[in-house]
Design a protein around this motif. Structure first.
Motif, PDB file in Angstrom:
ATOM      1  N   VAL A  76      37.968  40.286  44.049  1.00 42.41           N
ATOM      2  CA  VAL A  76      37.777  40.861  42.754  1.00 42.41           C
ATOM      3  C   VAL A  76      36.397  41.764  42.530  1.00 42.41           C
ATOM      4  CG1 VAL A  76      36.723  38.966  41.775  1.00 42.41           C
ATOM      5  CG2 VAL A  76      37.925  40.384  40.180  1.00 42.41           C
ATOM      6  N   TYR A  77      36.661  42.922  41.854  1.00 40.22           N
ATOM      7  CA  TYR A  77      35.505  43.742  41.847  1.00 40.22           C
ATOM      8  C   TYR A  77      35.049  43.670  40.196  1.00 40.22           C
ATOM      9  CZ  TYR A  77      37.259  45.089  46.221  1.00 40.22           C
ATOM     10  OH  TYR A  77      37.874  45.107  47.459  1.00 40.22           O
ATOM     11  N   THR A  95      34.121  46.905  34.180  1.00 38.09           N
ATOM     12  CA  THR A  95      35.643  46.989  34.266  1.00 38.09           C
ATOM     13  C   THR A  95      35.866  46.134  35.467  1.00 38.09           C
ATOM     14  OG1 THR A  95      35.549  49.210  33.769  1.00 38.09           O
ATOM     15  CG2 THR A  95      37.216  48.191  34.906  1.00 38.09           C
ATOM     16  N   ALA A 147      40.342  38.343  35.493  1.00 41.08           N
ATOM     17  CA  ALA A 147      41.762  38.961  35.866  1.00 41.08           C
ATOM     18  C   ALA A 147      42.658  37.669  36.183  1.00 41.08           C
ATOM     19  CB  ALA A 147      41.385  39.885  37.074  1.00 41.08           C
ATOM     20  N   SER A 204      38.693  44.661  38.264  1.00 38.71           N
ATOM     21  CA  SER A 204      39.705  44.929  39.172  1.00 38.71           C
ATOM     22  C   SER A 204      40.009  44.196  40.155  1.00 38.71           C
ATOM     23  CB  SER A 204      39.572  46.325  39.638  1.00 38.71           C
ATOM     24  OG  SER A 204      38.664  46.553  40.388  1.00 38.71           O
ATOM     25  N   LYS A 205      41.223  44.103  40.997  1.00 35.21           N
ATOM     26  CA  LYS A 205      41.487  42.981  41.890  1.00 35.21           C
ATOM     27  C   LYS A 205      42.267  43.611  42.924  1.00 35.21           C
ATOM     28  CE  LYS A 205      43.414  38.303  41.885  1.00 35.21           C
ATOM     29  NZ  LYS A 205      44.717  38.582  42.804  1.00 35.21           N
ATOM     30  N   ASP A 206      42.017  43.228  44.287  1.00 31.80           N
ATOM     31  CA  ASP A 206      42.823  43.447  45.311  1.00 31.80           C
ATOM     32  C   ASP A 206      43.415  42.391  45.799  1.00 31.80           C
ATOM     33  OD1 ASP A 206      43.799  44.233  47.831  1.00 31.80           O
ATOM     34  OD2 ASP A 206      42.264  45.628  48.316  1.00 31.80           O
ATOM     35  N   THR A 234      43.568  41.040  31.748  1.00 29.20           N
ATOM     36  CA  THR A 234      42.033  41.082  31.766  1.00 29.20           C
ATOM     37  C   THR A 234      41.530  40.508  30.362  1.00 29.20           C
ATOM     38  OG1 THR A 234      41.856  43.363  31.404  1.00 29.20           O
ATOM     39  CG2 THR A 234      42.310  42.706  33.852  1.00 29.20           C
ATOM     40  N   GLY A 238      46.087  40.600  38.152  1.00 29.49           N
ATOM     41  CA  GLY A 238      45.082  41.634  37.525  1.00 29.49           C
ATOM     42  C   GLY A 238      45.564  42.457  36.544  1.00 29.49           C
TER      43      GLY A 238
END
Length: 120
Positions: free
Chosen positions: A79-80, A69, A51, A71-73, A58, A55
Motif C-alpha cells: 500500500v502506498y 491519497t 484501503a 493506493s494498493k497493489d 478507502t 483497495g
C-alpha cells in the motif's frame, strides 16, 4: 507470521510531497485492509487512510482529506500513501497497519513506523 515493512519517510518543507510505501509479507491468508496511522509527540494514534479489500473502498482522516491519497497493489500486498500539500501538523511517526480476517478472528499487524517531518 506476517512482516510489515514501511519506507519513504523523511523531511520536507511545508507544501511539499512525500510518498510512503508499506509491504506485507509472510502468511497473508485473508487480507482485509491495509492502512496508515500516525502519532505525533504527546498525541494519540490517529487514522490517516485505509484501503479495504482490493483497495476500492478507502477511508481518510478528516485532517488529510483532499491532500493524501492511498493506493494498493494487490499483487504485491503493498500500500502506498501519497502525501501532498504537507503541513507542519502532519509531522508524526507514520505506522502501517495490516488486518487479516480468518472466520471470526481478526489479526492486526503493525510496521515499525517511519518518521515524517514537515518544517521550514
Amino acid at each position: 507470521q506476517v512482516q510489515v515493512v514501511e519506507s519513504g519517510g523523511g523531511s520536507v518543507q511545508p507544501g511539499g510531497s512525500l510518498r510512503l510505501s508499506c509491504a506485507a509479507s509472510g502468511s497473508i491468508f485473508s487480507l482485509y485492509s491495509m492502512g496508515w496511522y500516525r502519532q505525533a509527540p504527546e498525541k494519540g494514534r490517529e487514522l490517516v487512510a485505509v484501503a479495504v479489500g482490493g483497495g476500492g473502498i478507502t477511508n481518510y482522516g478528516d485532517s488529510v482529506k483532499g491532500r493524501f491519497t492511498i493506493s494498493k497493489d494487490n499483487a504485491k500486498n503493498t500500500v502506498y500513501l501519497q502525501m501532498d500539500s504537507l503541513k507542519p501538523e502532519d509531522t508524526a511517526v507514520y505506522y502501517c497497519n495490516v488486518i487479516l480476517i480468518e472466520g471470526s478472528k481478526r489479526f492486526d499487524y503493525w510496521g515499525q513506523g517511519t518518521q515524517v517531518t514537515v518544517s521550514s
